[in-house]
Structure formats: structure tokens, C-alpha cells
Design a protein around this motif. Structure first.
Motif, PDB file in Angstrom:
ATOM      1  N   ILE A  14       0.847  -1.192   0.000  1.00 47.35           N
ATOM      2  CA  ILE A  14       0.000   0.000   0.000  1.00 47.35           C
ATOM      3  C   ILE A  14       0.880   1.239   0.000  1.00 47.35           C
ATOM      4  N   GLY A  15       0.588   2.175  -0.895  1.00 49.63           N
ATOM      5  CA  GLY A  15       1.375   3.397  -0.927  1.00 49.63           C
ATOM      6  C   GLY A  15       0.811   4.410  -1.894  1.00 49.63           C
ATOM      7  N   PHE A  16       1.483   5.554  -1.970  1.00 50.19           N
ATOM      8  CA  PHE A  16       1.074   6.653  -2.846  1.00 50.19           C
ATOM      9  C   PHE A  16       2.328   7.346  -3.346  1.00 50.19           C
ATOM     10  N   SER A  17       2.396   7.560  -4.654  1.00 49.98           N
ATOM     11  CA  SER A  17       3.557   8.218  -5.253  1.00 49.98           C
ATOM     12  C   SER A  17       3.233   9.675  -5.556  1.00 49.98           C
ATOM     13  N   LEU A  18       4.080  10.560  -5.089  1.00 46.80           N
ATOM     14  CA  LEU A  18       3.964  11.984  -5.404  1.00 46.80           C
ATOM     15  C   LEU A  18       4.752  12.349  -6.649  1.00 46.80           C
ATOM     16  N   ASN A  19       5.506  11.410  -7.188  1.00 52.93           N
ATOM     17  CA  ASN A  19       6.354  11.673  -8.356  1.00 52.93           C
ATOM     18  C   ASN A  19       6.308  10.455  -9.279  1.00 52.93           C
ATOM     19  N   LEU A  20       5.522  10.536 -10.349  1.00 52.18           N
ATOM     20  CA  LEU A  20       5.348   9.381 -11.228  1.00 52.18           C
ATOM     21  C   LEU A  20       6.599   9.060 -12.033  1.00 52.18           C
ATOM     22  N   LYS A  21       7.563   9.935 -12.029  1.00 52.83           N
ATOM     23  CA  LYS A  21       8.859   9.607 -12.619  1.00 52.83           C
ATOM     24  C   LYS A  21       9.453   8.382 -11.914  1.00 52.83           C
ATOM     25  N   ARG A  22       9.083   8.197 -10.648  1.00 55.77           N
ATOM     26  CA  ARG A  22       9.600   7.092  -9.849  1.00 55.77           C
ATOM     27  C   ARG A  22       8.609   5.929  -9.725  1.00 55.77           C
ATOM     28  N   GLY A  23       7.520   6.002 -10.480  1.00 55.59           N
ATOM     29  CA  GLY A  23       6.549   4.927 -10.478  1.00 55.59           C
ATOM     30  C   GLY A  23       5.304   5.259  -9.683  1.00 55.59           C
ATOM     31  N   TYR A  24       4.348   4.324  -9.707  1.00 54.99           N
ATOM     32  CA  TYR A  24       3.082   4.511  -9.002  1.00 54.99           C
ATOM     33  C   TYR A  24       2.701   3.212  -8.289  1.00 54.99           C
ATOM     34  N   PHE A  25       1.818   3.337  -7.307  1.00 52.11           N
ATOM     35  CA  PHE A  25       1.298   2.189  -6.569  1.00 52.11           C
ATOM     36  C   PHE A  25      -0.034   1.763  -7.187  1.00 52.11           C
ATOM     37  N   GLY A  26      -0.205   0.464  -7.386  1.00 58.67           N
ATOM     38  CA  GLY A  26      -1.346  -0.031  -8.140  1.00 58.67           C
ATOM     39  C   GLY A  26      -2.672   0.005  -7.411  1.00 58.67           C
ATOM     40  N   SER A  27      -2.761  -0.588  -6.237  1.00 62.86           N
ATOM     41  CA  SER A  27      -3.973  -0.569  -5.413  1.00 62.86           C
ATOM     42  C   SER A  27      -5.133  -1.381  -5.984  1.00 62.86           C
ATOM     43  N   ARG A  28      -4.952  -2.040  -7.138  1.00 66.18           N
ATOM     44  CA  ARG A  28      -5.965  -2.907  -7.758  1.00 66.18           C
ATOM     45  C   ARG A  28      -7.167  -2.147  -8.319  1.00 66.18           C
ATOM     46  N   THR A  29      -7.060  -0.817  -8.476  1.00 62.28           N
ATOM     47  CA  THR A  29      -8.138  -0.061  -9.123  1.00 62.28           C
ATOM     48  C   THR A  29      -7.534   1.162  -9.799  1.00 62.28           C
ATOM     49  N   ILE A  30      -7.902   1.377 -11.057  1.00 61.37           N
ATOM     50  CA  ILE A  30      -7.271   2.422 -11.861  1.00 61.37           C
ATOM     51  C   ILE A  30      -7.547   3.838 -11.348  1.00 61.37           C
ATOM     52  N   PRO A  31      -8.698   4.147 -10.697  1.00 63.52           N
ATOM     53  CA  PRO A  31      -8.844   5.505 -10.177  1.00 63.52           C
ATOM     54  C   PRO A  31      -7.746   5.914  -9.203  1.00 63.52           C
ATOM     55  N   PHE A  32      -7.179   4.950  -8.479  1.00 56.50           N
ATOM     56  CA  PHE A  32      -6.108   5.310  -7.545  1.00 56.50           C
ATOM     57  C   PHE A  32      -4.853   5.714  -8.307  1.00 56.50           C
ATOM     58  N   GLY A  33      -4.580   5.056  -9.424  1.00 61.85           N
ATOM     59  CA  GLY A  33      -3.482   5.498 -10.278  1.00 61.85           C
ATOM     60  C   GLY A  33      -3.739   6.885 -10.822  1.00 61.85           C
ATOM     61  N   ALA A  34      -4.998   7.167 -11.195  1.00 56.88           N
ATOM     62  CA  ALA A  34      -5.350   8.493 -11.706  1.00 56.88           C
ATOM     63  C   ALA A  34      -5.168   9.561 -10.639  1.00 56.88           C
ATOM     64  N   LEU A  35      -5.469   9.232  -9.383  1.00 54.65           N
ATOM     65  CA  LEU A  35      -5.263  10.192  -8.298  1.00 54.65           C
ATOM     66  C   LEU A  35      -3.786  10.518  -8.117  1.00 54.65           C
TER      67      LEU A  35
END
Length: 297
Positions: free
Chosen positions: A170-191
Motif C-alpha cells: 500500500i502506498g502513494f507516489s507523489l512523483n510518477l517519474k519514480r513509479g506509481y502504486f497499483g492498489s488494484r483499481t485504476i482511479p487510484f493510479g489516476a489520483l
């Protein structure tokens, strides 16, 4: 097969009859101001009067592109990180590629799109969505070791547990240059994307998160499988709770849920009505928005 090639400071998406210079997330960081709509695919998305808010930037994902096309709206970003969606709904994925101003997609999704239409990606503005702690699709470290490694990181905010494995995912990325956390739902990636871009007023449409409710663009036996019920308590809810607890106070980003039937608890993401949306946007109730927020792209 598509591959990523580094050429100096640039990365290129290369395959048979395809060469596209990838956009750099470092250049889009903090590049926008104003509110944004995130358009998910729950049935309540069909009830939202998207035409009234057509001047706002829209981030569409997966099959929600249908609403944008119906309303003649070009989404600011189109997201997809699930190759199974492309395989099962190639026409919708290609619609998103065609209409999106910017694309944010994983390499396996780009491969699936290229397989469906070898011309679709040519000339597109593509950002490569890469999961944290993944190289060529495989984990570089164990989830626990990775969560420990970023425990004091200012840009990658994660849970850490010595006793249980799943909290370390579980996590949250403030910089997508370094990747993103999946969370099993695409709206979380959009956030994570809109936070990276610096939108600070986010309105989520169609995030019902109810497996039995399906998606607004498909019905009956033709619907693609969903694992929402299996993933909600273990991954989705803890991810949103972490965002509400650690990210929103730190960044000043406000997130509102426009789905009154959403499974997401209001204590995590507050639910609002259309009247409250208009108040927050400073427009007359029922009137269309007039001016779009400023973007740096």
C-alpha cells in the motif's frame, strides 16, 4: 514486441514500424492549476451531466472514454494499466488512444494496443506508467524490503509492516517519474497522476466500486470479470485511507466523490452532490462551466 530504448536523456518506444519518443514525467510535474474531473466506469457515471462541465480537464480511464466521446470531450489524459482490458475491449482502448490528448499506459498495455492496431500509437504523447519496485514487470525487492527502503522517502509514501505482507504493498507516489502504486483499481493510479500534475481540487465521477453493479458501458454475460469484492478490503480501501491520512493534509489536495452509491466510505473520501460541486466551482447551479483551468502543457 515493443521495447524501451534509452537514447541520451530520452526514452523511446520502439517496435516493428514504430518509434515514439516517450514523454518525461519530470517535465509534467507541477504543471497545472485548477480543478479536474476523474471519470471512472461505475454505472453512476452515466448519470453525471458531463456536458455541463466540459471546460474542466477530464482524466478518463479504461472504458469511461465512451462518455467523453458521446459528449465530444477530448480527455486531458487517458489512462490504462490493464492489458486484459485492451484484449477484451480493444475498440474502447483504441478509442481512448485516438481521443486522449496525453496517454499514460504501462508497457504491456502499449504492447496490447500495438498488437490490436500497429498504427494507433504513432505520433501520440505517451507517458510510460511504471509500477514502483518493478523492472520488466518483476519485483526488484520483496514488498517488505521495498517498503522499508522508502520509509523516510519524501515522494514515495508507503505503509510498512514486519508482521504482515499486504500492508507493504500500500502506498502513494507523489512523483510518477519514480513509479506509481497499483492498489488494484485504476482511479487510484489516476489520483497519483493528478497529484503529480498539481491539481488540487479533484472530483471523482463513477467510482462506485461495486462488483455487482458492473460498468456503465457493458451488460450481462458480455461483461469482463472483476475482482473488486476480493480486493476492496485488502488493497483498495487501505490505499485510499492512506491517501486521506497522509497525502491530502500534506499536499492540500482535496478529493470529492460524486457517486452517492459508492462503496468508498464518506469518512475517507467525502461524497458531494451536484449542487455542492457547483458551489465549489463557483458557478450557478445547473449552469455550464465557462473557463478551463490553466495547464502548462
Amino acid at each position: 514486441m515493443l521495447r524501451i530504448e534509452a537514447r541520451g536523456e530520452q526514452r523511446w518506444l520502439v517496435g516493428q514500424d514504430l518509434e515514439v519518443c516517450l514523454q518525461d514525467f519530470a517535465h509534467s510535474w507541477g504543471s497545472v492549476t485548477g480543478p479536474v474531473l476523474l471519470l471512472a466506469s461505475g454505472p453512476s457515471a452515466n448519470e453525471f451531466p458531463l456536458h455541463r462541465y466540459r471546460s474542466l480537464p477530464v482524466v478518463a480511464m479504461n472504458g469511461s472514454i465512451v462518455r467523453c466521446v458521446e459528449e465530444g470531450i477530448r480527455p486531458f489524459y487517458y489512462l490504462c494499466d490493464d492489458p486484459n482490458f485492451v484484449i477484451g475491449r480493444s475498440a474502447l482502448a483504441l478509442m481512448g488512444v485516438s481521443h486522449g490528448e496525453h496517454l499514460a499506459m504501462s508497457l504491456d498495455v502499449l504492447q496490447a494496443i500495438h498488437s490490436a492496431d500497429a498504427t494507433a500509437l504513432s505520433g501520440k504523447k505517451i507517458y510510460l506508467l511504471e509500477r514502483v519496485n518493478r523492472q520488466d514487470g518483476r519485483a526488484v525487492m520483496s514488498d517488505r524490503a521495498y517498503a522499508w527502503s522508502i520509509r523516510n522517502d519524501d515522494e514515495l509514501i508507503s505503509n510498512f509492516s514486519l508482521l504482515r505482507r499486504k500492508p507493504n504493498r500500500i502506498g502513494f507516489s507523489l512523483n510518477l517519474k519514480r513509479g506509481y502504486f497499483g492498489s488494484r483499481t485504476i482511479p487510484f493510479g489516476a489520483l497519483q497522476l493528478v497529484c503529480h500534475l498539481a491539481f488540487r481540487q479533484v472530483f471523482v465521477v463513477g467510482m462506485d466500486l461495486r462488483q455487482g453493479g458492473g460498468r456503465f458501458y457493458e451488460k450481462g454475460e458480455a461483461a469482463l470479470p472483476s475482482s473488486l469484492d476480493e480486493d476492496f478490503e485488502q488493497y483498495i480501501l487501505p490505499s485510499f485511507a492512506l491517501m486521506a491520512r497522509k497525502i491530502l493534509p500534506r499536499t492540500g489536495m482535496q478529493v470529492f466523490n460524486l457517486s452517492s452509491v459508492s462503496r468508498m466510505p464518506e469518512r475517507v473520501i467525502p461524497k458531494i452532490t451536484l449542487q455542492r460541486l457547483d458551489e465549489l466551482l463557483g458557478v450557478e447551479p445547473g449552469a455550464s462551466t465557462q473557463t478551463a483551468p490553466s495547464t502548462g502543457q
